[in-house]
Design a protein around this motif. Structure first.
Motif, PDB file in Angstrom:
ATOM      1  N   ARG A   1      45.150  37.012  20.943  1.00  0.00           N
ATOM      2  CA  ARG A   1      43.857  37.883  22.063  1.00  0.00           C
ATOM      3  C   ARG A   1      43.657  39.148  21.925  1.00  0.00           C
ATOM      4  NH1 ARG A   1      43.430  33.416  27.364  1.00  0.00           N
ATOM      5  NH2 ARG A   1      44.788  31.548  26.394  1.00  0.00           N
ATOM      6  N   TYR A   2      42.496  39.123  22.112  1.00  0.00           N
ATOM      7  CA  TYR A   2      42.070  40.462  22.181  1.00  0.00           C
ATOM      8  C   TYR A   2      40.767  40.640  23.246  1.00  0.00           C
ATOM      9  CZ  TYR A   2      40.595  45.268  21.813  1.00  0.00           C
ATOM     10  OH  TYR A   2      40.292  46.947  22.316  1.00  0.00           O
ATOM     11  N   TYR A   3      39.991  40.550  22.014  1.00  0.00           N
ATOM     12  CA  TYR A   3      38.172  39.651  22.917  1.00  0.00           C
ATOM     13  C   TYR A   3      38.295  38.484  23.685  1.00  0.00           C
ATOM     14  CZ  TYR A   3      36.193  43.955  19.669  1.00  0.00           C
ATOM     15  OH  TYR A   3      36.136  44.625  19.107  1.00  0.00           O
ATOM     16  N   THR A   4      39.075  37.883  22.932  1.00  0.00           N
ATOM     17  CA  THR A   4      39.510  36.432  23.769  1.00  0.00           C
ATOM     18  C   THR A   4      39.638  37.227  25.249  1.00  0.00           C
ATOM     19  OG1 THR A   4      39.872  35.585  22.127  1.00  0.00           O
ATOM     20  CG2 THR A   4      40.488  34.364  24.488  1.00  0.00           C
TER      21      THR A   4
ATOM     22  N   HIS B   1      42.199  32.433  36.008  1.00  0.00           N
ATOM     23  CA  HIS B   1      42.290  33.620  35.268  1.00  0.00           C
ATOM     24  C   HIS B   1      41.596  34.533  34.341  1.00  0.00           C
ATOM     25  CE1 HIS B   1      46.641  33.273  37.374  1.00  0.00           C
ATOM     26  NE2 HIS B   1      45.500  33.723  38.034  1.00  0.00           N
ATOM     27  N   GLU B   2      41.698  33.491  32.886  1.00  0.00           N
ATOM     28  CA  GLU B   2      40.868  33.774  31.842  1.00  0.00           C
ATOM     29  C   GLU B   2      39.241  33.932  32.368  1.00  0.00           C
ATOM     30  OE1 GLU B   2      42.989  31.081  28.919  1.00  0.00           O
ATOM     31  OE2 GLU B   2      40.971  30.161  30.247  1.00  0.00           O
ATOM     32  N   TYR B   3      38.768  33.593  33.838  1.00  0.00           N
ATOM     33  CA  TYR B   3      37.577  33.786  33.692  1.00  0.00           C
ATOM     34  C   TYR B   3      37.162  35.569  34.359  1.00  0.00           C
ATOM     35  CZ  TYR B   3      32.480  33.717  35.718  1.00  0.00           C
ATOM     36  OH  TYR B   3      30.859  34.347  35.358  1.00  0.00           O
ATOM     37  N   MET B   4      38.205  35.826  35.466  1.00  0.00           N
ATOM     38  CA  MET B   4      38.394  36.880  36.200  1.00  0.00           C
ATOM     39  C   MET B   4      38.933  38.073  34.706  1.00  0.00           C
ATOM     40  SD  MET B   4      41.970  38.173  38.433  1.00  0.00           S
ATOM     41  CE  MET B   4      42.693  38.483  37.143  1.00  0.00           C
ATOM     42  N   CYS B   5      39.384  37.550  33.746  1.00  0.00           N
ATOM     43  CA  CYS B   5      39.739  38.562  32.804  1.00  0.00           C
ATOM     44  C   CYS B   5      38.090  38.565  32.046  1.00  0.00           C
ATOM     45  CB  CYS B   5      40.867  38.810  31.362  1.00  0.00           C
ATOM     46  SG  CYS B   5      42.116  38.846  32.471  1.00  0.00           S
ATOM     47  N   TYR B   6      37.363  37.665  31.266  1.00  0.00           N
ATOM     48  CA  TYR B   6      36.289  37.862  31.377  1.00  0.00           C
ATOM     49  C   TYR B   6      35.514  39.114  32.387  1.00  0.00           C
ATOM     50  CZ  TYR B   6      31.242  35.872  29.503  1.00  0.00           C
ATOM     51  OH  TYR B   6      29.992  36.267  28.881  1.00  0.00           O
ATOM     52  N   LEU B   7      35.458  38.439  33.237  1.00  0.00           N
ATOM     53  CA  LEU B   7      34.605  39.085  33.867  1.00  0.00           C
ATOM     54  C   LEU B   7      35.085  40.604  34.418  1.00  0.00           C
ATOM     55  CD1 LEU B   7      33.707  37.668  37.156  1.00  0.00           C
ATOM     56  CD2 LEU B   7      32.579  37.370  35.088  1.00  0.00           C
ATOM     57  N   LEU B   8      36.023  41.482  33.857  1.00  0.00           N
ATOM     58  CA  LEU B   8      36.433  42.344  33.966  1.00  0.00           C
ATOM     59  C   LEU B   8      35.742  43.076  32.844  1.00  0.00           C
ATOM     60  CD1 LEU B   8      40.205  42.051  35.115  1.00  0.00           C
ATOM     61  CD2 LEU B   8      39.172  43.263  36.951  1.00  0.00           C
ATOM     62  N   THR B   9      36.326  42.696  31.209  1.00  0.00           N
ATOM     63  CA  THR B   9      35.879  42.363  30.237  1.00  0.00           C
ATOM     64  C   THR B   9      34.262  43.455  30.718  1.00  0.00           C
ATOM     65  OG1 THR B   9      37.507  42.026  29.110  1.00  0.00           O
ATOM     66  CG2 THR B   9      35.331  42.217  27.574  1.00  0.00           C
ATOM     67  N   SER B  10      33.771  42.267  30.447  1.00  0.00           N
ATOM     68  CA  SER B  10      32.305  42.262  30.771  1.00  0.00           C
ATOM     69  C   SER B  10      31.698  43.622  31.901  1.00  0.00           C
ATOM     70  CB  SER B  10      31.747  40.902  31.455  1.00  0.00           C
ATOM     71  OG  SER B  10      31.603  40.152  30.714  1.00  0.00           O
ATOM     72  N   GLU B  11      32.329  43.742  32.940  1.00  0.00           N
ATOM     73  CA  GLU B  11      32.254  45.117  33.548  1.00  0.00           C
ATOM     74  C   GLU B  11      32.216  46.471  33.232  1.00  0.00           C
ATOM     75  OE1 GLU B  11      33.366  46.830  37.730  1.00  0.00           O
ATOM     76  OE2 GLU B  11      32.981  44.416  38.003  1.00  0.00           O
ATOM     77  N   THR B  12      33.695  46.467  32.253  1.00  0.00           N
ATOM     78  CA  THR B  12      33.944  48.151  31.796  1.00  0.00           C
ATOM     79  C   THR B  12      32.960  47.638  30.126  1.00  0.00           C
ATOM     80  OG1 THR B  12      35.708  46.584  30.867  1.00  0.00           O
ATOM     81  CG2 THR B  12      35.275  48.546  33.111  1.00  0.00           C
ATOM     82  N   GLY B  13      32.537  46.731  29.816  1.00  0.00           N
ATOM     83  CA  GLY B  13      32.901  46.470  28.255  1.00  0.00           C
ATOM     84  C   GLY B  13      33.518  46.604  27.409  1.00  0.00           C
ATOM     85  N   THR B  14      35.162  46.619  27.920  1.00  0.00           N
ATOM     86  CA  THR B  14      35.970  47.163  26.728  1.00  0.00           C
ATOM     87  C   THR B  14      36.746  46.470  28.086  1.00  0.00           C
ATOM     88  OG1 THR B  14      37.817  48.269  26.267  1.00  0.00           O
ATOM     89  CG2 THR B  14      36.746  48.730  28.038  1.00  0.00           C
ATOM     90  N   PRO B  15      38.160  45.044  26.374  1.00  0.00           N
ATOM     91  CA  PRO B  15      38.762  44.628  27.018  1.00  0.00           C
ATOM     92  C   PRO B  15      40.139  45.255  27.449  1.00  0.00           C
ATOM     93  CG  PRO B  15      37.903  43.654  24.233  1.00  0.00           C
ATOM     94  CD  PRO B  15      37.290  45.289  25.057  1.00  0.00           C
ATOM     95  N   GLU B  16      40.509  46.530  27.422  1.00  0.00           N
ATOM     96  CA  GLU B  16      41.224  47.159  27.678  1.00  0.00           C
ATOM     97  C   GLU B  16      41.215  47.080  29.635  1.00  0.00           C
ATOM     98  OE1 GLU B  16      44.095  48.550  26.092  1.00  0.00           O
ATOM     99  OE2 GLU B  16      42.776  47.426  23.889  1.00  0.00           O
ATOM    100  N   SER B  17      40.074  46.543  29.864  1.00  0.00           N
ATOM    101  CA  SER B  17      40.503  46.757  31.089  1.00  0.00           C
ATOM    102  C   SER B  17      40.930  45.035  31.748  1.00  0.00           C
ATOM    103  CB  SER B  17      39.192  46.797  31.812  1.00  0.00           C
ATOM    104  OG  SER B  17      38.188  45.416  31.603  1.00  0.00           O
TER     105      SER B  17
END
Length: 457
Positions: free
Chosen positions: A15-18, A330-346
């Motif tokens: 999982r990276y983008y996922t 938790h997965e949706y939270m991570c999706y929102l975190l990624t969407s907000e910054t534009g990077t899966p590193e968030s």
């Protein structure tokens, strides 16, 4: 006669983008981009061909088994999964190593076919015939060899012109010997007999069972299941064949140390710190990030911290939602975190949660609160698994239990005024909590922690 060397990797659970990570903490899904690149470098020049026997992506449960009780996240999640498949395909194509890949039960069949469907199921290579079986789990979750796969097997076993065969499947053909049935074909004995009696199959390779199984042999046929690559020390196998014989199988490891070894750690509560309290007793529809949370996590990781969520989810024990929905949140939270910054590193590096509700539990199975905060049990587990350093460690929370957990876990407590933070601040006014720091929100807290860390270097 020149020998054939086969590299064998299985159960990557990438999982990276996922969004999110595997629900099994030892499966280090978010570390797989680094580990996969390393193993391909290690294998270059050492093998003739690479086989990957399934569970390439750690596909979120909502995609594999959609439940329409809550919002449908299949479409946005599939877009992310597709990007991960494409990233892996690019790595393999650039490696210069010939490869064969098959799906596992954690792979999305539709996306796998889209990205990898150009592969032939039968491939002759260096005097051997590789045959790929895309079997699935059926009734009761047990794998079966049905229809197309069984007909393919029968055709190959009855081919008088076939060179020595190597069969590739995700699931186990070996005897059960105490292994759960979900790992082993219902007709495993039948498959073994057919392969061994044919005189054509010299090697049968699998995955799925994470500990792996060493060679099991009948006549000239050897069955081997590789250990899961996703868990430390990220093992892989090299099988060497010469003529009709398996000369040897070597087990190698990418690295024993976690990539987070000795990193300072910041533990985060979830509700009231990263997200609002509104999603606590329901599904992802109500999941909302606290402003600045995504940037805070990204900043901490960029500064060299590991970020781990430690949250009490007694909503499970109280009967509001099952564990699968907490995982989905938790997965949706991570999706929102990624969407907000534009990077899966968030996204956080790991998420730990408890489910016990004590005397209020709807069933005795959910009464145990021994790992819930203020207990440091989950904090200690994360430190042990990831090899983290508590010296510059912090726990950010909005409740007194978070602060006591920090003290019990030997990290510094930090209270934020979001969530229940302002109420907590009033309630602890006359209490002495060692080294307590109070900040308005997680972003302000992250800036303080980073600056404090830099000043102590």
């Amino acid at each position: 006669m020149k020998s054939l060397k086969i590299g064998h990797i299985t159960d990557i659970h990438y999982r990276y983008y996922t969004p999110g990570s595997s629900h099994k903490h030892k499966n280090r899904s978010r570390e797989m981009p680094i580990m996969l690149e390393k193993v391909l470098q290690n294998l270059k020049g050492e093998i003739d061909i690479l086989v990957i026997t399934g569970d390439i992506i750690d596909t979120p449960g909502v995609v594999l088994k959609h439940n329409n009780y809550y919002m449908d996240l299949t479409t946005p999640f599939k877009k992310m999964i597709r990007k991960d498949y494409l990233a892996i395909r690019s790595l393999l194509d650039k490696s210069g190593i010939p490869w064969i890949i098959i799906p596992g039960n954690k792979d999305d069949p539709e996306l796998f076919s889209e990205i990898w469907g150009d592969q032939a199921l039968v491939r002759d290579f260096m005097g051997y015939r590789f045959i790929s079986f895309h079997d699935r789990q059926w009734e009761g979750g047990q794998p079966r060899r049905f229809d197309r796969e069984r007909k393919l097997m029968e055709t190959m076993l009855n081919d008088p012109e076939s060179p020595p065969q190597i069969h590739l499947q995700h699931f186990l053909c070996t005897p059960a010997n105490g292994i759960k049935l979900k790992h082993i074909y219902k007709e495993s004995e039948n498959l073994r007999k057919l392969c061994a009696r044919s005189g054509k199959v010299i090697l049968s390779l699998s995955g799925h069972y994470h500990p792996g199984i060493k060679e099991y042999k009948i006549n000239e046929t050897s069955w081997i299941s590789a250990p899961a690559f996703c868990a430390k020390p990220h093992p892989y196998l090299i099988h060497e064949l010469k003529g009709r014989s398996l000369v040897k199988t070597r087990r190698l490891e990418v690295q024993k140390r976690s990539i987070h070894k000795n990193k300072p750690v910041v533990f985060l509560d979830r509700d009231g710190v990263i997200s609002t309290l509104s999603s606590y007793t329901t599904g992802p529809e109500k999941m909302e990030l606290i402003p600045g949370a995504a940037q805070a996590i990204w900043n901490l990781k960029e500064a060299g911290f590991a970020v781990v969520v430690n949250t009490n989810q007694s909503c499970i024990g109280l009967g509001y939602v099952p564990e699968s929905i907490v995982l989905l949140n938790h997965e949706y939270m991570c999706y929102l975190l990624t969407s907000e910054t534009g990077t899966p590193e968030s996204q956080p590096d790991a998420i730990y949660f408890s489910s016990g509700a004590g005397k209020k539990a709807v069933h005795p199975d959910y009464s145990d609160t021994s790992i819930a905060k203020p207990s440091p049990v989950l904090l200690n587990k994360a430190v042990s698994l990831l090899g983290l350093n508590r010296k510059h460690g912090w726990m950010i929370g909005d409740r007194e239990g978070d602060l006591i957990c920090a003290i019990n876990g030997k990290v510094t407590p930090l209270l934020v005024r979001t969530g229940d933070g302002r109420i907590t601040e009033k309630n602890i006014k006359d209490k002495k909590i060692p080294n307590l720091v109070i900040k308005n929100n997680i972003l302000e807290a992250s800036e303080f922690i980073i600056n404090n860390f830099k000043s102590q270097k």
